[in-house]
Design a protein around this motif. Structure first.
Motif, PDB file in Angstrom:
ATOM      1  N   PRO A 103     -21.567  -4.881 -33.089  1.00 18.96           N
ATOM      2  CA  PRO A 103     -21.754  -3.457 -33.465  1.00 18.96           C
ATOM      3  C   PRO A 103     -21.874  -2.577 -32.234  1.00 18.96           C
ATOM      4  O   PRO A 103     -22.469  -2.956 -31.218  1.00 18.96           O
ATOM      5  N   GLY A 104     -21.292  -1.421 -32.304  1.00 24.93           N
ATOM      6  CA  GLY A 104     -21.390  -0.471 -31.204  1.00 24.93           C
ATOM      7  C   GLY A 104     -22.720   0.273 -31.208  1.00 24.93           C
ATOM      8  O   GLY A 104     -23.500   0.184 -32.164  1.00 24.93           O
ATOM      9  N   PRO A 105     -22.967   1.015 -30.155  1.00 24.83           N
ATOM     10  CA  PRO A 105     -24.233   1.771 -30.082  1.00 24.83           C
ATOM     11  C   PRO A 105     -24.252   2.910 -31.099  1.00 24.83           C
ATOM     12  O   PRO A 105     -23.213   3.458 -31.463  1.00 24.83           O
ATOM     13  N   MET A 106     -25.416   3.256 -31.575  1.00 27.59           N
ATOM     14  CA  MET A 106     -25.559   4.327 -32.555  1.00 27.59           C
ATOM     15  C   MET A 106     -25.295   5.665 -31.886  1.00 27.59           C
ATOM     16  O   MET A 106     -25.747   5.940 -30.778  1.00 27.59           O
ATOM     17  N   GLY A 107     -24.523   6.498 -32.563  1.00 28.47           N
ATOM     18  CA  GLY A 107     -24.239   7.815 -32.025  1.00 28.47           C
ATOM     19  C   GLY A 107     -25.398   8.775 -32.241  1.00 28.47           C
ATOM     20  O   GLY A 107     -26.344   8.501 -32.993  1.00 28.47           O
ATOM     21  N   PRO A 108     -25.299   9.938 -31.614  1.00 30.79           N
ATOM     22  CA  PRO A 108     -26.366  10.933 -31.767  1.00 30.79           C
ATOM     23  C   PRO A 108     -26.352  11.536 -33.165  1.00 30.79           C
ATOM     24  O   PRO A 108     -25.334  11.542 -33.846  1.00 30.79           O
ATOM     25  N   ASN A 109     -27.453  12.044 -33.581  1.00 32.76           N
ATOM     26  CA  ASN A 109     -27.558  12.690 -34.878  1.00 32.76           C
ATOM     27  C   ASN A 109     -26.717  13.971 -34.886  1.00 32.76           C
ATOM     28  O   ASN A 109     -26.661  14.729 -33.906  1.00 32.76           O
ATOM     29  N   GLY A 110     -26.049  14.206 -36.003  1.00 33.16           N
ATOM     30  CA  GLY A 110     -25.255  15.420 -36.123  1.00 33.16           C
ATOM     31  C   GLY A 110     -26.121  16.643 -36.421  1.00 33.16           C
ATOM     32  O   GLY A 110     -27.309  16.540 -36.719  1.00 33.16           O
ATOM     33  N   ASP A 111     -25.449  17.812 -36.356  1.00 37.86           N
ATOM     34  CA  ASP A 111     -26.141  19.056 -36.666  1.00 37.86           C
ATOM     35  C   ASP A 111     -26.413  19.140 -38.160  1.00 37.86           C
ATOM     36  O   ASP A 111     -25.640  18.619 -38.982  1.00 37.86           O
TER      37      ASP A 111
END
Length: 274
Positions: A103-111
């Motif tokens: 699994p890849g790293p978790m992305g940032p939370n969206g707006d």
């Protein structure tokens, strides 16, 4: 035996000669002193060997002798020229699915989203996606048509350079008002063969199959093949027991092929309906 008879004959002659009168040198006759004397002739010594005779005529041929041993294998000959390409083989088995990646790293939370009634908008977007797909398909068709078509007195032919399975290719042609090409005479067949050659292709699907009844080929419009065929020598042969569709090669000859592989194809349209 013959030599003994000859020897006895000589003895007998000698005895007879002993009783005959003998002429003297003075012309007077007198008898031998002892008329009872027997003179025996003895064979002389063996003579010298004679000269060798001339060579005789050749004798008749003798019987055929036994077979000799098998000789050693000869040297390999030169490699021949490459033969023509064979037909497209059946599709291979689907490969095994690979392992799941890390699994890849978790992305940032969206707006944060804006509150709204999204259902109508989603429906509109779905309809637009469908319309875009249809327009894309039509655009590809137009690009193919602009690229060039072939015409005869009654037909228009379009070479589609999109690889599709046989059934999908027929559906593609039907949705545009035609069928896979169905060459029903020498002129139509030659026109399509020329089209293939000019495009630099080696083979295309054509509208002939025996999927309804093995060995009984018909056109895709279900009309029977009664007036014209152009099968290559040895075809159709139903190789692999899975060749129910047909292709045309650049020479204009037909071969039966499997229906699953993807391939370019030619659509046929009635000129009056275009």
């Amino acid at each position: 035996m013959r030599g003994e008879k000859r020897f006895l004959h000589m003895i007998l002659m000698s005895v007879m000669m002993s009783f005959l009168p003998i002429q003297t040198t003075h012309g007077q006759q007198h008898y031998t002193e002892d008329p009872c004397t027997v003179q025996i002739l003895v064979p002389g010594l063996k003579g010298e060997p004679g000269e060798k005779g001339l060579k005789g005529a050749p004798g008749r041929p003798g019987r055929v002798g036994p077979l000799g041993e098998i000789g050693r294998p000869g040297l390999n000959g030169q490699k021949g020229v490459m033969g023509r390409y064979g037909k497209v083989g059946p599709s291979g088995m689907k490969g095994v699915k690979g392992d799941l990646g890390d699994p890849g790293p978790m992305g940032p939370n969206g707006d944060p989203g804006v509150p709204c009634e999204c259902t109508p908008m989603r429906n509109m977007i779905g309809e637009m996606d469908i319309l875009v797909a249809q327009l894309s398909s039509e655009l590809k068709f137009i690009k193919n048509a602009v690229a060039g078509i072939k015409e005869t007195d009654s037909k228009v032919y379009l070479l589609v350079k999109e690889e599709k399975r046989y059934s999908d290719a027929e559906v593609y042609c039907q949705t545009r008002g035609g069928h896979l090409v169905m060459p029903k005479d020498e002129g139509a067949n030659a026109a399509v063969a020329g089209y293939i050659s000019e495009a630099g292709l080696s083979r295309v699907y054509i509208g002939i199959h025996d999927r309804d009844q093995e060995g009984v080929f018909t056109y895709v419009d279900r009309s029977p093949m009664t007036t014209f065929t152009k099968w290559r020598k040895g075809e159709p042969n139903n190789a692999y027991d899975d060749e129910d569709c047909a292709e045309m090669v650049a020479s204009g000859e037909w071969t039966d092929v499997a229906c699953q592989p993807t391939m370019y194809f030619v659509c046929e349209f009635d000129k009056d309906s275009v």
